[in-house]
Motif scaffolding. Structure first.
Motif, short mmCIF file in Angstrom:
data_model
loop_
_atom_site.label_atom_id
_atom_site.label_comp_id
_atom_site.label_asym_id
_atom_site.label_seq_id
_atom_site.Cartn_x
_atom_site.Cartn_y
_atom_site.Cartn_z
N ALA A 135 9.77 4.93 9.32
CA ALA A 135 9.29 5.56 8.09
C ALA A 135 9.19 7.08 8.22
N GLU A 136 9.09 7.59 9.45
CA GLU A 136 9.10 9.03 9.65
C GLU A 136 10.47 9.63 9.32
N LYS A 137 11.53 8.87 9.56
CA LYS A 137 12.88 9.41 9.43
C LYS A 137 13.57 9.00 8.14
N PHE A 138 13.26 7.80 7.64
CA PHE A 138 13.96 7.27 6.47
C PHE A 138 12.96 6.89 5.37
N PRO A 139 13.39 6.94 4.09
CA PRO A 139 12.55 6.36 3.04
C PRO A 139 12.27 4.89 3.39
N ALA A 140 11.02 4.48 3.31
CA ALA A 140 10.68 3.16 3.84
C ALA A 140 9.54 2.53 3.06
N CYS A 141 9.49 1.20 3.18
CA CYS A 141 8.33 0.45 2.67
C CYS A 141 8.07 -0.71 3.62
N PHE A 142 6.85 -0.78 4.08
CA PHE A 142 6.38 -1.87 4.94
C PHE A 142 5.36 -2.64 4.12
N CYS B 162 0.87 -1.17 0.00
CA CYS B 162 0.00 0.00 0.00
C CYS B 162 0.90 1.22 0.00
N SER B 163 0.84 2.02 -1.03
CA SER B 163 1.70 3.18 -1.16
C SER B 163 1.12 4.37 -0.39
N GLY B 164 2.00 5.25 0.09
CA GLY B 164 1.55 6.42 0.84
C GLY B 164 1.15 6.03 2.25
N TYR B 165 0.13 6.72 2.78
CA TYR B 165 -0.35 6.37 4.12
C TYR B 165 -0.99 4.98 4.07
N ALA B 166 -0.41 4.05 4.83
CA ALA B 166 -0.83 2.65 4.74
C ALA B 166 -1.48 2.12 6.01
N MET B 167 -1.04 2.61 7.17
CA MET B 167 -1.61 2.15 8.43
C MET B 167 -1.85 3.36 9.34
N PRO C 284 2.64 7.07 15.28
CA PRO C 284 2.18 7.89 14.16
C PRO C 284 1.66 7.02 13.02
N SER C 285 1.05 7.67 12.04
CA SER C 285 0.60 6.94 10.85
C SER C 285 1.82 6.40 10.10
N LEU C 286 1.63 5.25 9.48
CA LEU C 286 2.73 4.63 8.74
C LEU C 286 2.67 5.08 7.28
N TYR C 287 3.74 5.73 6.84
CA TYR C 287 3.78 6.28 5.48
C TYR C 287 4.82 5.52 4.65
N ASN C 288 4.35 4.84 3.63
CA ASN C 288 5.24 4.15 2.70
C ASN C 288 5.65 5.09 1.58
N ASP C 289 6.94 5.34 1.48
CA ASP C 289 7.46 6.22 0.45
C ASP C 289 7.01 5.72 -0.93
N PRO C 290 6.30 6.55 -1.70
CA PRO C 290 5.76 6.09 -2.99
C PRO C 290 6.82 5.59 -3.97
N GLU C 291 7.96 6.25 -4.01
CA GLU C 291 9.01 5.82 -4.95
C GLU C 291 9.61 4.49 -4.53
N ILE C 292 9.91 4.35 -3.24
CA ILE C 292 10.46 3.10 -2.73
C ILE C 292 9.44 1.97 -2.90
#
Length: 393
Positions: A342-349, A178-183, A299-307
């Motif tokens: 994910a708040e600090k680093f580009p991330a994907c969960f 799930c890209s962007g805000y996921a959780m 916080p909300s979990l944000y998956n970096d769209p590019e990653i």
């Protein structure tokens, strides 16, 4: 190198399963995972790695694997705490710790990552970049372990960080994203309302805390229905209303506890502000005094769209037979402290299907009958291997 890594993982599938079963038999609660942490530390003994223990506010472990070729620094995270649940499965490796159970797959997360990390260690001469293996404690209980591990400074050089989670909504072989805000993010509140007690026959001589509390329960739902943009996600749940007394006595004080979910930081701030505003209004309207504890947890979990797009492309192009397809998942209203990374680093969960074979509908995470298809362990290991090999090629 990737082909060699995949073959090594295949050869060690049974080892992953046995590790998972051992951890499942010996679960430990958040912030109490001393023996689990020691098991992980012992696994790395004698291996050519740098290891930091007791990282953060508990038993966190960071293992650094330095490849002999230049490249980026990748973080791989797996959690290892269990839940206060009495296990109701009939598996032969059932929990031996009464009232404690791995009902969310953290045993499997740890098992696949241990074996994947060991394979990467053995391939150091062919490895590009640096891999930081993050074995994280206390995901299940706020403040969690992730925030303190990020604040340790040991991960400051990460270029990207990945995490996975088993989900029984899909069969083994499916990988979800799930890209962007996921959780969702999560906050907790406790409200104590102090009135004046009295006899039910003379309400004019008392000041009923239950009436004020009942008004609060109704009023906070108007935050969602009348203050929140209809296109934004927010939930307020009153989980506890402690007002028990006698039928003919007016209560002088009550306590209310609740849970708040939201998908963005802006929504979190809005709900926080409105809850405080309503509490002030109740004090004025009912002549009571209120003590409000309001704590934003994860916080909300944000998956970096590019990653995330790179993860999707990589999994789509995988030729590994265990990986069947990648599926877009909807946003999930549960919370995860991976969000701090994910708040600090580009991330994907991303998610690994783990639905047991032969069942129409699996028990969901945190259920006492939670179980998995253990084929998911090799799927998880190979999916993460695909992603990291693609990122650091």
């Amino acid at each position: 190198m990737k082909d060699q890594l995949m073959k090594m993982l295949e050869d060690r599938k049974e080892e992953m399963i046995q590790i998972r079963r051992y951890l499942h038999e010996h679960p430990e609660l958040s912030f109490k995972e001393e023996k689990t942490a020691q098991y992980i530390i012992d696994f790395y003994k004698g291996k050519d790695v740098e290891i930091h223990t007791n990282v953060g506010n508990g038993y966190g472990i960071i293992v650094t694997i330095k490849g002999e070729r230049p490249g980026k620094t990748i973080g791989l995270r797996a959690d290892f705490d269990a839940l206060p649940i009495h296990e109701e499965t009939d598996v032969p490796f059932k929990s031996k710790n009464e009232g404690v159970m791995h009902a969310c797959g953290h045993d499997a997360h740890t098992a696949y990552l241990l074996v994947l990390a060991d394979c990467l260690i053995q391939l150091k001469s062919k490895l590009s970049g640096t891999y930081k293996i993050i074995h994280q404690h206390a995901e299940e209980v706020p403040p969690g372990g992730a925030k303190s591990m990020v604040e340790s400074g040991l991960l400051d050089d990460l270029d990207v960080v990945y995490g996975t989670h088993l989900f029984p909504t899909h069969p083994a072989g499916d990988v979800g994203y799930c890209s962007g805000y996921a959780m969702a993010g999560r906050s907790y509140f406790k409200l104590k309302i102090q009135g004046v007690g009295g006899h039910g026959s003379s309400p004019h001589l008392a000041n009923d805390a239950i009436v004020a509390g009942a008004h609060f329960v109704t009023a906070v739902q108007t935050i969602i229905s009348r203050r929140l943009n209809p296109f934004d996600m927010g939930v307020i749940t009153i989980g506890s209303f402690d007002g028990k007394g006698q039928f003919n006595i007016i209560k002088d004080s009550i306590e209310i506890e609740g849970d708040v979910r939201y998908m963005t930081a802006d929504t979190q701030k809005l709900i926080d502000k409105e809850v405080h505003r309503i509490v002030k209004g109740i004090e004025e309207e009912f002549g009571v005094t209120c003590e409000l504890e309001y704590v934003p947890d994860y916080p909300s979990l944000y998956n970096d769209p590019e990653i995330t797009a790179d993860v999707v492309k990589t999994i789509e192009n995988s030729s590994e037979p265990e990986i069947h397809k990648i599926v877009e998942f909807p946003r999930f209203s549960g919370s995860e402290d991976f969000s701090y990374y994910a708040e600090k680093f580009p991330a994907c969960f991303f998610y690994i299907g783990s639905k047991p074979k032969g069942v129409e509908k699996a028990y969901f995470n945190h259920h006492p009958k939670w179980d998995i298809d253990e084929d998911a362990l090799l799927v998880a290991a190979k999916a993460v291997a695909e992603v990291v090999c693609s990122y650091n090629k």
